[in-house]
Design an enzyme around this catalytic site. Structure first.
Site, mmCIF file in Angstrom:
data_model
loop_
_atom_site.group_PDB
_atom_site.id
_atom_site.type_symbol
_atom_site.label_atom_id
_atom_site.label_comp_id
_atom_site.label_asym_id
_atom_site.label_seq_id
_atom_site.Cartn_x
_atom_site.Cartn_y
_atom_site.Cartn_z
ATOM 1 N N TRP A 1 -43.152 -24.060 -61.047
ATOM 2 C CA TRP A 1 -42.301 -23.130 -60.287
ATOM 3 C C TRP A 1 -43.210 -22.201 -59.504
ATOM 4 O O TRP A 1 -44.170 -21.649 -60.052
ATOM 5 C CB TRP A 1 -41.402 -22.297 -61.214
ATOM 6 C CG TRP A 1 -40.738 -21.199 -60.430
ATOM 7 C CD1 TRP A 1 -39.721 -21.332 -59.539
ATOM 8 C CD2 TRP A 1 -41.089 -19.799 -60.433
ATOM 9 N NE1 TRP A 1 -39.421 -20.098 -58.974
ATOM 10 C CE2 TRP A 1 -40.248 -19.141 -59.514
ATOM 11 C CE3 TRP A 1 -42.045 -19.040 -61.112
ATOM 12 C CZ2 TRP A 1 -40.323 -17.771 -59.257
ATOM 13 C CZ3 TRP A 1 -42.125 -17.674 -60.862
ATOM 14 C CH2 TRP A 1 -41.258 -17.053 -59.947
ATOM 15 N N GLU B 1 -39.188 -26.881 -60.199
ATOM 16 C CA GLU B 1 -38.091 -25.924 -60.406
ATOM 17 C C GLU B 1 -37.767 -25.129 -59.145
ATOM 18 O O GLU B 1 -38.615 -24.439 -58.589
ATOM 19 C CB GLU B 1 -38.473 -24.958 -61.537
ATOM 20 C CG GLU B 1 -37.409 -23.915 -61.836
ATOM 21 C CD GLU B 1 -37.831 -22.934 -62.930
ATOM 22 O OE1 GLU B 1 -38.995 -23.003 -63.393
ATOM 23 O OE2 GLU B 1 -36.998 -22.099 -63.318
ATOM 24 N N LYS C 1 -35.401 -22.246 -56.926
ATOM 25 C CA LYS C 1 -34.832 -20.917 -57.163
ATOM 26 C C LYS C 1 -34.082 -20.456 -55.920
ATOM 27 O O LYS C 1 -34.414 -20.851 -54.798
ATOM 28 C CB LYS C 1 -35.963 -19.944 -57.501
ATOM 29 C CG LYS C 1 -35.484 -18.572 -57.915
ATOM 30 C CD LYS C 1 -36.551 -17.819 -58.677
ATOM 31 C CE LYS C 1 -36.078 -16.437 -59.019
ATOM 32 N NZ LYS C 1 -36.895 -15.759 -59.995
ATOM 33 N N ASP D 1 -32.802 -24.230 -63.618
ATOM 34 C CA ASP D 1 -32.793 -22.957 -64.332
ATOM 35 C C ASP D 1 -31.413 -22.355 -64.090
ATOM 36 O O ASP D 1 -31.020 -22.157 -62.927
ATOM 37 C CB ASP D 1 -33.909 -22.043 -63.792
ATOM 38 C CG ASP D 1 -34.019 -20.729 -64.547
ATOM 39 O OD1 ASP D 1 -32.976 -20.084 -64.764
ATOM 40 O OD2 ASP D 1 -35.145 -20.320 -64.891
ATOM 41 N N HIS E 1 -30.919 -19.648 -61.494
ATOM 42 C CA HIS E 1 -31.480 -19.819 -60.158
ATOM 43 C C HIS E 1 -30.498 -20.323 -59.112
ATOM 44 O O HIS E 1 -30.882 -20.977 -58.142
ATOM 45 C CB HIS E 1 -32.675 -20.779 -60.233
ATOM 46 C CG HIS E 1 -33.883 -20.154 -60.867
ATOM 47 N ND1 HIS E 1 -35.122 -20.736 -60.864
ATOM 48 C CD2 HIS E 1 -34.030 -18.981 -61.522
ATOM 49 C CE1 HIS E 1 -35.989 -19.956 -61.498
ATOM 50 N NE2 HIS E 1 -35.340 -18.882 -61.914
ATOM 51 N N HIS F 1 -33.804 -24.969 -67.818
ATOM 52 C CA HIS F 1 -34.239 -23.655 -68.266
ATOM 53 C C HIS F 1 -32.950 -22.899 -68.545
ATOM 54 O O HIS F 1 -32.273 -22.469 -67.601
ATOM 55 C CB HIS F 1 -35.045 -22.920 -67.190
ATOM 56 C CG HIS F 1 -36.489 -23.246 -67.224
ATOM 57 N ND1 HIS F 1 -37.422 -22.594 -66.461
ATOM 58 C CD2 HIS F 1 -37.183 -24.140 -67.975
ATOM 59 C CE1 HIS F 1 -38.623 -23.078 -66.721
ATOM 60 N NE2 HIS F 1 -38.503 -24.022 -67.630
ATOM 61 N N ASP G 1 -30.675 -13.251 -61.041
ATOM 62 C CA ASP G 1 -31.472 -13.985 -62.033
ATOM 63 C C ASP G 1 -32.134 -12.979 -62.979
ATOM 64 O O ASP G 1 -33.349 -12.815 -62.990
ATOM 65 C CB ASP G 1 -32.533 -14.819 -61.293
ATOM 66 C CG ASP G 1 -33.437 -15.576 -62.255
ATOM 67 O OD1 ASP G 1 -32.971 -15.915 -63.349
ATOM 68 O OD2 ASP G 1 -34.610 -15.816 -61.898
ATOM 69 N N ASP H 1 -32.381 -12.887 -66.198
ATOM 70 C CA ASP H 1 -33.012 -13.400 -67.410
ATOM 71 C C ASP H 1 -32.566 -12.675 -68.672
ATOM 72 O O ASP H 1 -33.385 -12.304 -69.520
ATOM 73 C CB ASP H 1 -34.542 -13.376 -67.266
ATOM 74 C CG ASP H 1 -35.021 -14.426 -66.278
ATOM 75 O OD1 ASP H 1 -34.921 -15.605 -66.595
ATOM 76 O OD2 ASP H 1 -35.453 -14.045 -65.169
ATOM 77 N N ASP I 1 -35.422 -19.887 -70.956
ATOM 78 C CA ASP I 1 -36.197 -19.058 -70.035
ATOM 79 C C ASP I 1 -35.482 -17.736 -69.803
ATOM 80 O O ASP I 1 -34.569 -17.652 -68.979
ATOM 81 C CB ASP I 1 -36.417 -19.795 -68.701
ATOM 82 C CG ASP I 1 -37.330 -19.008 -67.774
ATOM 83 O OD1 ASP I 1 -37.935 -18.024 -68.242
ATOM 84 O OD2 ASP I 1 -37.437 -19.373 -66.588
HETATM 85 C C1 LIG Z 1 -41.721 -17.043 -66.227
HETATM 86 C C2 LIG Z 1 -40.770 -17.616 -65.235
HETATM 87 O O1 LIG Z 1 -39.514 -17.160 -65.471
HETATM 88 C C3 LIG Z 1 -40.654 -19.076 -65.201
HETATM 89 O O2 LIG Z 1 -41.861 -19.670 -65.127
HETATM 90 C C4 LIG Z 1 -39.834 -19.703 -64.072
HETATM 91 O O3 LIG Z 1 -39.354 -20.841 -64.682
HETATM 92 C C5 LIG Z 1 -38.690 -18.918 -63.523
HETATM 93 O O4 LIG Z 1 -37.597 -19.169 -63.898
HETATM 94 C C6 LIG Z 1 -38.872 -17.858 -62.505
HETATM 95 O O5 LIG Z 1 -37.681 -17.227 -62.177
HETATM 96 MN MN LIG Z 2 -37.162 -20.888 -65.091
#
Ligand SMILES: C[C@H](O)[C@H](O)[C@@H](O)C(=O)CO
Ligand SMILES: [Mn+2]
Length: 419
Positions: A187, A226, A228, A259, A262, A286, A294, A296, A326
């Site tokens: 990514w 990956e 985004k 992901d 994403h 992910h 995003d 997380d 992730d």
């Molecule tokens: C650490 C990151 O989140 C990861 O490598 C990547 O997969 C990602 O999702 C970035 O938004």
């Molecule tokens: Mn990711």
């Protein structure tokens, strides 16, 4: 003891209820046992890693919170992973980013990393009976900027090409060592805050960089790419968009990583599974939880996760799907964050494995659409949690919320003592 008796009794009732709909709960548990999730090491330390030149987190990603107890050394990461996995049923994998190498106090730049920097990880993982996966790291480096593999400047682009080539080499050695393919994810954050003069230009450069990176064939690792939607500060244009990587993946038979954070928030990731399985060799996931962007967030058992899990199971191709997590949350106990997210993912998969799919398909074939919808609705309240409790019991891990006490104890004994 009484608790165990209750769990077993509830399970027997649930087993009978599911059997009445043609579902074998023992088979579902056996299938779940086979699913190894890839735990992301970066939840332990807020994506900092162990490079001795590390600076701030860049690349349009962000960790919020400053809950005490962040892992500061490789030993602390390993200890936290052992603690987390002791509270999760089944055998799982660990995904490392390139910045988590065992650099022994030396500055090793990203274009210099070698398998020897991950040897101690490989040995440790073997002792734990754990397989490793790997990720190249394009962010948090003086040469990261806004463009890495898509950078028109030869010096910067070649640096990142070299880094990514080395990551594939490291993954190959990991795969050989563990006698199981290492799944390597690529990514990059490359993009632009405003609309560039040419969107095409950077995608052409990225395609050429990827072709060069993938020109070496390896047998013990698998490549994933990956996409985004956007990163913070890079809102208008992402070179590695979903269309870009889907096209590249289909053309070059590479694994596309989805992901779940994403995409546009209303986009269904579940709906993409069946199409990807038709045109790409395998799928990498992910599992994350976007909130407004995003962000997380820690994965929880929500409708999106259930929908995705049902599609994974219905596809009948679990052997072609790799499931990684992730997210990074520094506002709560970090080990707790792992355990919540992994257990939620397993619960969703279990519910999917317990779906009365034969009956649902039969209704559909016979055009009994009221019956199909009614059973889909009723299936939501079948006693899957009794099967989940039994699965935890069988795996000798805490049942229900009782794992909270273990995490509180680890916090009192270990993480609260970190500076
Ligand atoms: C650490 C990151 O989140 C990861 O490598 C990547 O997969 C990602 O999702 C970035 O938004
Ligand atoms: Mn990711």
């Amino acid at each position: 003891m009484t608790n165990e008796k209750n769990i077993r009794q509830s399970y027997e009732i649930a087993k009978e209820r599911y059997a009445s709909l043609g579902v074998d709960t023992e088979k579902a548990m056996a299938q779940l046992q086979q699913i190894a999730l890839s735990l992301h090491c970066w939840q332990t330390d807020d994506v900092m890693g162990f490079e001795n030149q590390a600076g701030a987190l860049t690349g349009g990603i962000q960790v919020t919170g400053n809950y005490p107890g962040r892992a500061r050394t490789i030993d602390e990461v390993r200890s936290d992973i052992i603690e987390a996995t002791s509270l999760i049923p089944g055998k799982h994998r660990l995904s490392l980013h390139a910045i988590y190498g065992d650099f022994q106090g030396k500055v090793v730049d990203r274009d210099e990393i070698e398998p020897c920097h991950f040897q101690s990880w490989m040995e440790w993982a073997k002792e734990q009976g754990m397989k490793l996966d790997f990720n190249s790291t394009s962010f948090s480096h003086p040469k990261s900027g806004n463009l890495t593999l898509a950078n028109p400047k030869d010096e910067i682009r070649n640096f990142w090409i070299e880094h990514t080539k080395r990551c594939r080499w490291i993954s190959e050695e990991m795969g050989k060592f563990q006698e199981d393919p290492c799944i390597m994810n690529l990514w990059i954050h490359d993009g632009s805050k405003e609309v560039p003069a040419s969107r095409l230009k950077y995608r052409q450069i990225l395609e050429r960089s990827l072709d060069e990176i993938f020109s070496v064939d390896y047998k013990n690792m698998k490549d994933c790419i990956e996409a985004k939607l956007f990163g913070i500060g890079l809102e208008n244009y992402t070179v590695g968009s979903y269309d870009f990587y889907l096209g590249y993946g289909v053309k070059n038979q590479k694994i596309v990583t989805l992901d779940t954070g994403h995409f546009h928030l209303s986009e269904s990731i579940a709906d993409k599974i069946s199409s990807l399985l038709l045109f790409t060799p395998e799928i990498m996931l992910h599992v994350s939880r976007p909130v407004r962007w995003d962000s997380d967030h820690v994965v929880i058992l929500n409708d999106e996760l259930l929908d995705l899990s049902r599609e994974l199971v219905r596809s009948n191709a679990l052997n072609r799907i790799h499931i990684g997590l992730d997210y990074f949350d520094a506002t709560i106990n970090r080990i707790g964050a792992y355990v919540i997210g992994v257990r939620a993912t397993q619960k969703a998969l279990l519910q999917a494995l317990l779906e009365p799919s034969a009956l649902l398909q039969e209704y559909e074939e016979k055009d009994l659409l009221f019956q199909r919808l009614a059973l889909q609705e009723e299936a939501k309240s079948l006693p899957w949690n009794a099967v989940w409790d039994m699965f935890c019991l069988k795996n000798d891990v805490p049942v229900g919320e009782s794992y909270m006490a273990d995490i509180e104890k680890y916090e009192a004994d270990v993480t609260s003592k970190r500076g």
